[in-house]
Design an enzyme around this catalytic site. Structure first.
Site, PDB file in Angstrom:
ATOM      1  N   GLY A   8       0.823  -1.215   0.000  1.00  0.00           N
ATOM      2  CA  GLY A   8       0.000   0.000   0.000  1.00  0.00           C
ATOM      3  C   GLY A   8       0.848   1.251   0.000  1.00  0.00           C
ATOM      4  O   GLY A   8       0.632   2.166   0.789  1.00  0.00           O
ATOM      5  N   SER A  10       1.370   3.483  -2.470  1.00  0.00           N
ATOM      6  CA  SER A  10       1.102   4.533  -3.466  1.00  0.00           C
ATOM      7  C   SER A  10       0.779   5.862  -2.810  1.00  0.00           C
ATOM      8  O   SER A  10       0.922   6.912  -3.415  1.00  0.00           O
ATOM      9  CB  SER A  10      -0.039   4.104  -4.400  1.00  0.00           C
ATOM     10  OG  SER A  10      -1.218   3.893  -3.662  1.00  0.00           O
ATOM     11  N   ARG A  11       0.328   5.830  -1.550  1.00  0.00           N
ATOM     12  CA  ARG A  11       0.001   7.106  -0.887  1.00  0.00           C
ATOM     13  C   ARG A  11       0.121   6.957   0.627  1.00  0.00           C
ATOM     14  O   ARG A  11       0.388   5.869   1.142  1.00  0.00           O
ATOM     15  CB  ARG A  11      -1.405   7.565  -1.282  1.00  0.00           C
ATOM     16  CG  ARG A  11      -2.487   6.661  -0.724  1.00  0.00           C
ATOM     17  CD  ARG A  11      -3.860   7.164  -1.084  1.00  0.00           C
ATOM     18  NE  ARG A  11      -4.825   6.623  -0.128  1.00  0.00           N
ATOM     19  CZ  ARG A  11      -6.128   6.577  -0.329  1.00  0.00           C
ATOM     20  NH1 ARG A  11      -6.636   7.023  -1.444  1.00  0.00           N
ATOM     21  NH2 ARG A  11      -6.929   6.085   0.601  1.00  0.00           N
ATOM     22  N   SER A 138      -2.163   0.464  14.910  1.00  0.00           N
ATOM     23  CA  SER A 138      -2.826   1.753  15.179  1.00  0.00           C
ATOM     24  C   SER A 138      -3.068   1.826  16.688  1.00  0.00           C
ATOM     25  O   SER A 138      -3.203   0.785  17.342  1.00  0.00           O
ATOM     26  CB  SER A 138      -4.163   1.813  14.447  1.00  0.00           C
ATOM     27  OG  SER A 138      -4.964   2.847  14.980  1.00  0.00           O
ATOM     28  N   TYR A 151     -12.227  -2.087  13.025  1.00  0.00           N
ATOM     29  CA  TYR A 151     -10.845  -1.619  12.823  1.00  0.00           C
ATOM     30  C   TYR A 151      -9.993  -1.957  14.053  1.00  0.00           C
ATOM     31  O   TYR A 151      -8.872  -2.458  13.929  1.00  0.00           O
ATOM     32  CB  TYR A 151     -10.878  -0.108  12.573  1.00  0.00           C
ATOM     33  CG  TYR A 151      -9.541   0.504  12.223  1.00  0.00           C
ATOM     34  CD1 TYR A 151      -8.905   0.202  11.025  1.00  0.00           C
ATOM     35  CD2 TYR A 151      -8.927   1.411  13.086  1.00  0.00           C
ATOM     36  CE1 TYR A 151      -7.688   0.790  10.701  1.00  0.00           C
ATOM     37  CE2 TYR A 151      -7.714   2.002  12.765  1.00  0.00           C
ATOM     38  CZ  TYR A 151      -7.096   1.683  11.572  1.00  0.00           C
ATOM     39  OH  TYR A 151      -5.893   2.252  11.256  1.00  0.00           O
ATOM     40  N   LYS A 155      -6.604  -4.274  14.349  1.00  0.00           N
ATOM     41  CA  LYS A 155      -5.302  -3.779  14.812  1.00  0.00           C
ATOM     42  C   LYS A 155      -4.870  -4.488  16.099  1.00  0.00           C
ATOM     43  O   LYS A 155      -3.674  -4.690  16.345  1.00  0.00           O
ATOM     44  CB  LYS A 155      -5.345  -2.258  14.994  1.00  0.00           C
ATOM     45  CG  LYS A 155      -5.559  -1.512  13.679  1.00  0.00           C
ATOM     46  CD  LYS A 155      -4.506  -1.861  12.614  1.00  0.00           C
ATOM     47  CE  LYS A 155      -4.638  -1.053  11.345  1.00  0.00           C
ATOM     48  NZ  LYS A 155      -3.601  -1.345  10.355  1.00  0.00           N
ATOM     49  N   ILE A 184      -2.808  10.462  11.891  1.00  0.00           N
ATOM     50  CA  ILE A 184      -1.768  10.915  10.975  1.00  0.00           C
ATOM     51  C   ILE A 184      -2.458  11.570   9.771  1.00  0.00           C
ATOM     52  O   ILE A 184      -3.458  11.031   9.266  1.00  0.00           O
ATOM     53  CB  ILE A 184      -0.901   9.717  10.491  1.00  0.00           C
ATOM     54  CG1 ILE A 184      -0.322   8.936  11.692  1.00  0.00           C
ATOM     55  CG2 ILE A 184       0.205  10.185   9.550  1.00  0.00           C
ATOM     56  CD1 ILE A 184       0.589   9.705  12.606  1.00  0.00           C
TER      57      ILE A 184
HETATM   58  P1  NAD Z   1      -4.355   5.408   3.001  1.00  0.00           P
HETATM   59  O1  NAD Z   1      -5.783   5.039   2.768  1.00  0.00           O
HETATM   60  O2  NAD Z   1      -3.899   6.782   2.691  1.00  0.00           O
HETATM   61  O3  NAD Z   1      -3.394   4.386   2.227  1.00  0.00           O
HETATM   62  C1  NAD Z   1      -3.645   3.015   2.232  1.00  0.00           C
HETATM   63  C2  NAD Z   1      -2.878   2.410   1.099  1.00  0.00           C
HETATM   64  O4  NAD Z   1      -3.188   1.013   1.024  1.00  0.00           O
HETATM   65  C3  NAD Z   1      -3.247   3.009  -0.256  1.00  0.00           C
HETATM   66  O5  NAD Z   1      -2.064   3.169  -1.003  1.00  0.00           O
HETATM   67  C4  NAD Z   1      -4.141   1.945  -0.868  1.00  0.00           C
HETATM   68  O6  NAD Z   1      -4.127   1.974  -2.271  1.00  0.00           O
HETATM   69  C5  NAD Z   1      -3.497   0.700  -0.324  1.00  0.00           C
HETATM   70  N1  NAD Z   1      -4.370  -0.471  -0.391  1.00  0.00           N
HETATM   71  C6  NAD Z   1      -5.689  -0.534  -0.088  1.00  0.00           C
HETATM   72  N2  NAD Z   1      -6.147  -1.775  -0.307  1.00  0.00           N
HETATM   73  C7  NAD Z   1      -5.088  -2.510  -0.760  1.00  0.00           C
HETATM   74  C8  NAD Z   1      -4.928  -3.867  -1.153  1.00  0.00           C
HETATM   75  N3  NAD Z   1      -5.962  -4.722  -1.118  1.00  0.00           N
HETATM   76  N4  NAD Z   1      -3.701  -4.278  -1.565  1.00  0.00           N
HETATM   77  C9  NAD Z   1      -2.658  -3.431  -1.604  1.00  0.00           C
HETATM   78  N5  NAD Z   1      -2.748  -2.125  -1.234  1.00  0.00           N
HETATM   79  C10 NAD Z   1      -3.962  -1.684  -0.820  1.00  0.00           C
HETATM   80  O7  NAD Z   1      -4.082   5.015   4.503  1.00  0.00           O
HETATM   81  P2  NAD Z   1      -2.925   5.450   5.518  1.00  0.00           P
HETATM   82  O8  NAD Z   1      -3.515   6.433   6.434  1.00  0.00           O
HETATM   83  O9  NAD Z   1      -1.669   5.742   4.824  1.00  0.00           O
HETATM   84  O10 NAD Z   1      -2.809   4.082   6.329  1.00  0.00           O
HETATM   85  C11 NAD Z   1      -1.761   3.150   6.130  1.00  0.00           C
HETATM   86  C12 NAD Z   1      -1.745   2.204   7.308  1.00  0.00           C
HETATM   87  O11 NAD Z   1      -1.573   2.961   8.508  1.00  0.00           O
HETATM   88  C13 NAD Z   1      -3.036   1.401   7.487  1.00  0.00           C
HETATM   89  O12 NAD Z   1      -2.716   0.086   7.907  1.00  0.00           O
HETATM   90  C14 NAD Z   1      -3.754   2.165   8.589  1.00  0.00           C
HETATM   91  O13 NAD Z   1      -4.623   1.321   9.304  1.00  0.00           O
HETATM   92  C15 NAD Z   1      -2.585   2.634   9.428  1.00  0.00           C
HETATM   93  N6  NAD Z   1      -2.881   3.796  10.278  1.00  0.00           N
HETATM   94  C16 NAD Z   1      -3.241   5.000   9.740  1.00  0.00           C
HETATM   95  C17 NAD Z   1      -3.504   6.066  10.601  1.00  0.00           C
HETATM   96  C18 NAD Z   1      -3.889   7.432  10.100  1.00  0.00           C
HETATM   97  O14 NAD Z   1      -4.271   8.278  10.924  1.00  0.00           O
HETATM   98  N7  NAD Z   1      -3.806   7.726   8.842  1.00  0.00           N
HETATM   99  C19 NAD Z   1      -3.433   5.878  11.972  1.00  0.00           C
HETATM  100  C20 NAD Z   1      -3.073   4.644  12.473  1.00  0.00           C
HETATM  101  C21 NAD Z   1      -2.791   3.603  11.612  1.00  0.00           C
END
Ligand code: NAD
Length: 243
Positions: A8, A10-11, A138, A151, A155, A184
């Site tokens: 994941g 890409s972003r 998380s 969720y 986690k 984040i």
């Molecule tokens: P995001 O939605 O910006 O990015 C998620 C990425 O996963 C994207 O690039 C998406 O294309 C990819 N993805 C989705 N389904 C997929 C699949 N089936 N196969 C491969 N790639 C796939 O999310 P984020 O905020 O960058 O979160 C990334 C990780 O961090 C996650 O596990 C999320 O639970 C965790 N997280 C995020 C936060 C936050 O506040 N943003 C907080 C705690 C934990």
């Protein structure tokens, strides 16, 4: 040369990790499931900072695709040194309104996907008796936020998985840790209303959301030799929200 697979990437947090690891000198596999252009731009950024890697399309909630990806990466580079299990989704809902398709997609990606990638990467790392796995957890794995039962459960599973895999894989030279971010600034957070953002900000002692680059900093440190004696830990990075 060291090879890192970031799922994941890409972003958001995954992208920041991929770019940070590229700057550390890893050859980075930028995994993505849909957005090729975004994955390519992450790789371009890695290259413009002097690093290298490839983009690789695979839905990591599908075991066959994960097997193929790890096989192809191992074939192309001869090794996998680091796996960042990052791809994850949120589908918040109260239990009484829970849609079972959302439950399935969260469990498939956030739990089964982590198992698939960990197993397939560990099978490659095991041969060379070295490797690092970092799972993106998380604070929701510990905190009880209403509406986040699914969720949080996924986690919590990631935290347990991290500890057990650390025990199982330690003797094979593979370390397993997790990072548990709070809020984040990624698209996950951007989707919140201004009122909701303010409500959350008021609960964070450092009074700001974290940046994806700050998570990447911890991931890069945990992956490095400076933390060679650390395994089975869940590192919280949340501006103090969980205190
Ligand atoms: P995001 O939605 O910006 O990015 C998620 C990425 O996963 C994207 O690039 C998406 O294309 C990819 N993805 C989705 N389904 C997929 C699949 N089936 N196969 C491969 N790639 C796939 O999310 P984020 O905020 O960058 O979160 C990334 C990780 O961090 C996650 O596990 C999320 O639970 C965790 N997280 C995020 C936060 C936050 O506040 N943003 C907080 C705690 C934990």
């Amino acid at each position: 040369m060291k090879v890192a697979v970031v799922t994941g990437a890409s972003r958001g947090i995954g992208r920041a990790c991929a770019i940070r690891l590229g700057k550390e000198g890893y050859t980075v596999v930028v995994n993505y499931s849909r957005s090729e252009a975004e994955a390519q731009s992450a790789l371009d950024e890695i290259r413009s900072a002097g690093g290298d890697g490839i983009i690789y399309k695979a839905d990591v909630s599908d075991l066959a695709q994960v097997k193929q990806m790890m096989r192809d990466v191992d074939k192309q580079f001869g090794q996998i040194d680091l796996l960042v299990n990052n791809a994850g989704i949120v589908r918040d809902s109260f239990l009484l309104a829970l849609n079972m398709n959302d439950l399935d997609s969260c469990l498939d990606l956030n739990v089964k996907g982590y198992f698939y990638c960990a197993q397939q990467a560990a099978l490659k790392m095991f041969r060379r008796k070295q490797g690092v796995i970092i799972n993106m957890s998380s604070v929701s794995g510990e905190l009880a936020l209403a509406g986040q039962s699914v969720y949080s459960a996924t986690k919590g599973a990631v935290n347990s998985l991290t500890r057990v895999l650390a025990k199982e894989l330690g003797a094979k030279g593979i370390r397993v840790n997790a990072v548990a971010p709070g809020f984040i600034e990624t698209e996950m957070i951007n989707a919140l209303s201004d009122d909701k953002k303010k409500e959350y900000l008021d609960t964070i002692p450092l009074h700001r959301f974290g940046r994806a680059e700050e998570v990447a900093e911890v991931v890069a440190a945990l992956a490095g030799d400076g933390f060679a004696y650390m395994t089975g830990q869940v590192i919280t990075l949340d501006g103090g929200i969980a205190l």
